[in-house]
Write a protein that holds these residues in place. Structure first.
Motif, PDB file in Angstrom:
ATOM      1  N   LYS A   1       0.840  -1.202   0.000  1.00 29.16           N
ATOM      2  CA  LYS A   1       0.000   0.000   0.000  1.00 29.16           C
ATOM      3  C   LYS A   1       0.877   1.254   0.000  1.00 29.16           C
ATOM      4  N   GLN A   2       1.729   1.336  -0.994  1.00 26.37           N
ATOM      5  CA  GLN A   2       2.696   2.439  -1.033  1.00 26.37           C
ATOM      6  C   GLN A   2       2.012   3.791  -1.167  1.00 26.37           C
ATOM      7  N   ASP A   3       0.891   3.857  -1.875  1.00 28.13           N
ATOM      8  CA  ASP A   3       0.207   5.135  -2.051  1.00 28.13           C
ATOM      9  C   ASP A   3      -0.278   5.684  -0.717  1.00 28.13           C
ATOM     10  N   VAL A   4      -0.774   4.805   0.162  1.00 31.07           N
ATOM     11  CA  VAL A   4      -1.265   5.243   1.473  1.00 31.07           C
ATOM     12  C   VAL A   4      -0.117   5.749   2.330  1.00 31.07           C
ATOM     13  N   VAL A   5       0.985   5.014   2.349  1.00 29.07           N
ATOM     14  CA  VAL A   5       2.123   5.419   3.184  1.00 29.07           C
ATOM     15  C   VAL A   5       2.760   6.694   2.634  1.00 29.07           C
ATOM     16  N   LYS A   6       2.785   6.841   1.317  1.00 29.47           N
ATOM     17  CA  LYS A   6       3.287   8.092   0.734  1.00 29.47           C
ATOM     18  C   LYS A   6       2.433   9.272   1.179  1.00 29.47           C
ATOM     19  N   GLN A   7       1.133   9.056   1.283  1.00 23.81           N
ATOM     20  CA  GLN A   7       0.245  10.122   1.758  1.00 23.81           C
ATOM     21  C   GLN A   7       0.556  10.476   3.206  1.00 23.81           C
ATOM     22  N   ILE A   8       0.806   9.476   4.031  1.00 25.04           N
ATOM     23  CA  ILE A   8       1.163   9.714   5.433  1.00 25.04           C
ATOM     24  C   ILE A   8       2.386  10.619   5.526  1.00 25.04           C
ATOM     25  N   VAL A   9       3.417  10.266   4.769  1.00 29.32           N
ATOM     26  CA  VAL A   9       4.662  11.047   4.802  1.00 29.32           C
ATOM     27  C   VAL A   9       4.442  12.436   4.209  1.00 29.32           C
ATOM     28  N   ALA A  10       3.705  12.512   3.102  1.00 32.14           N
ATOM     29  CA  ALA A  10       3.470  13.800   2.443  1.00 32.14           C
ATOM     30  C   ALA A  10       2.712  14.770   3.337  1.00 32.14           C
ATOM     31  N   GLU A  11       1.867  14.243   4.233  1.00 34.12           N
ATOM     32  CA  GLU A  11       1.094  15.110   5.114  1.00 34.12           C
ATOM     33  C   GLU A  11       1.846  15.464   6.404  1.00 34.12           C
TER      34      GLU A  11
END
Length: 264
Positions: free
Chosen positions: A60-70
């Motif tokens: 679920k790389q897209d979800v974790v990328k969102q976590i980091v981006a926020e």
């Protein structure tokens, strides 16, 4: 200071109750909850720490990328949630750092189980938050461990918050089963005593767990989940902000302690 954290993992808890879910559904439940958590944090304007298994992160790389981006902190929750060998300490850290181009300085063992601090240090972590310093039948027997942060084998230890004196745990099940006025009273007393709270939850708590035939959970696990839990956590955050309590990522809190220790 309030350190809010969330353990993102394959949703394998039904296995503990004799049930099973296919892997895609495990990921889907955790993802649904994670997105709900991100909405709560964004609305409140606060940052948190997400302890993530490498297995979930790879799928679920897209979800974790969102976590980091926020602007939230990414920490390790091991490689798999239901399997552990010491080598996973370093390999999970490596996967998270390489996939998401962010430093990973913190670790939390699955199910808050014991872990060798020397191995934690060798893997390159700065802090470990794998201790619930209380007693729960069949789960924790940690009355001999400090309530507040301490050092062990070169690693800063950040136990989950428990109340003074009787060490009542301020963990996820408490937030589901106690009246909110009592949660706030215990939290306030603990905050005033310790100067901070270290609270942990799981994204799947923010989904509807009232499915006994599917998950096998007892009532105390299902109680106040999904939308009810979203409302509870929003209420708690609003109460804490009204008291003037600040929220901080766990890694930033740990870095402040480490920096002060180096100056002494």
């Amino acid at each position: 200071m309030i350190l809010l954290s969330f353990d993102i993992e394959e949703f394998d808890m039904p296995f503990e109750y004799g049930k099973s879910l296919d892997f895609d559904e495990q990921l889907a439940v955790s993802t649904e909850g994670t997105l709900a958590v991100l909405d709560i944090l964004r609305e409140a304007g606060i940052k948190a720490t997400f302890y993530c298994t490498a297995n979930y992160a790879k799928h679920k790389q897209d979800v974790v990328k969102q976590i980091v981006a926020e602007g939230h902190e990414l920490a390790s929750h091991g490689y798999f949630h239901s399997e552990f060998i010491p080598a996973h300490l370093a390999s999970s850290k490596k996967v998270l750092e390489e996939l998401f181009d962010t430093p990973v300085s913190g670790y939390r063992m699955a199910r808050m189980m014991p872990v060798d601090e020397r191995e934690i240090q060798k893997a390159g972590y700065k802090y470990n938050s794998s201790i619930n310093p209380t007693w729960l039948p069949g789960r924790y027997n940690n009355f001999d461990r400090p309530r507040k942060w301490f050092w062990q084998d070169g690693v800063l230890q950040l136990p989950a918050s428990v109340s003074p004196l009787i060490r009542f745990p301020l963990f996820w099940l408490s937030f589901h089963n106690l009246p909110m006025f009592l949660i706030k009273w215990i939290s306030g007393a603990t905050y005033n005593k310790d100067g901070y709270l270290n609270l942990y939850f799981h994204p799947w708590e923010f989904t509807d767990l009232h499915k006994p035939e599917k998950y096998g959970f007892p009532g105390y696990v299902m109680r106040n989940t999904g939308d009810d839990f979203i409302a509870r956590i929003k209420d708690f955050i609003s109460w804490a902000q009204g008291k003037g309590y600040q929220f901080k990522r766990t890694g930033d809190f740990a870095a402040d302690i480490i920096q002060k220790s180096r100056k002494q």
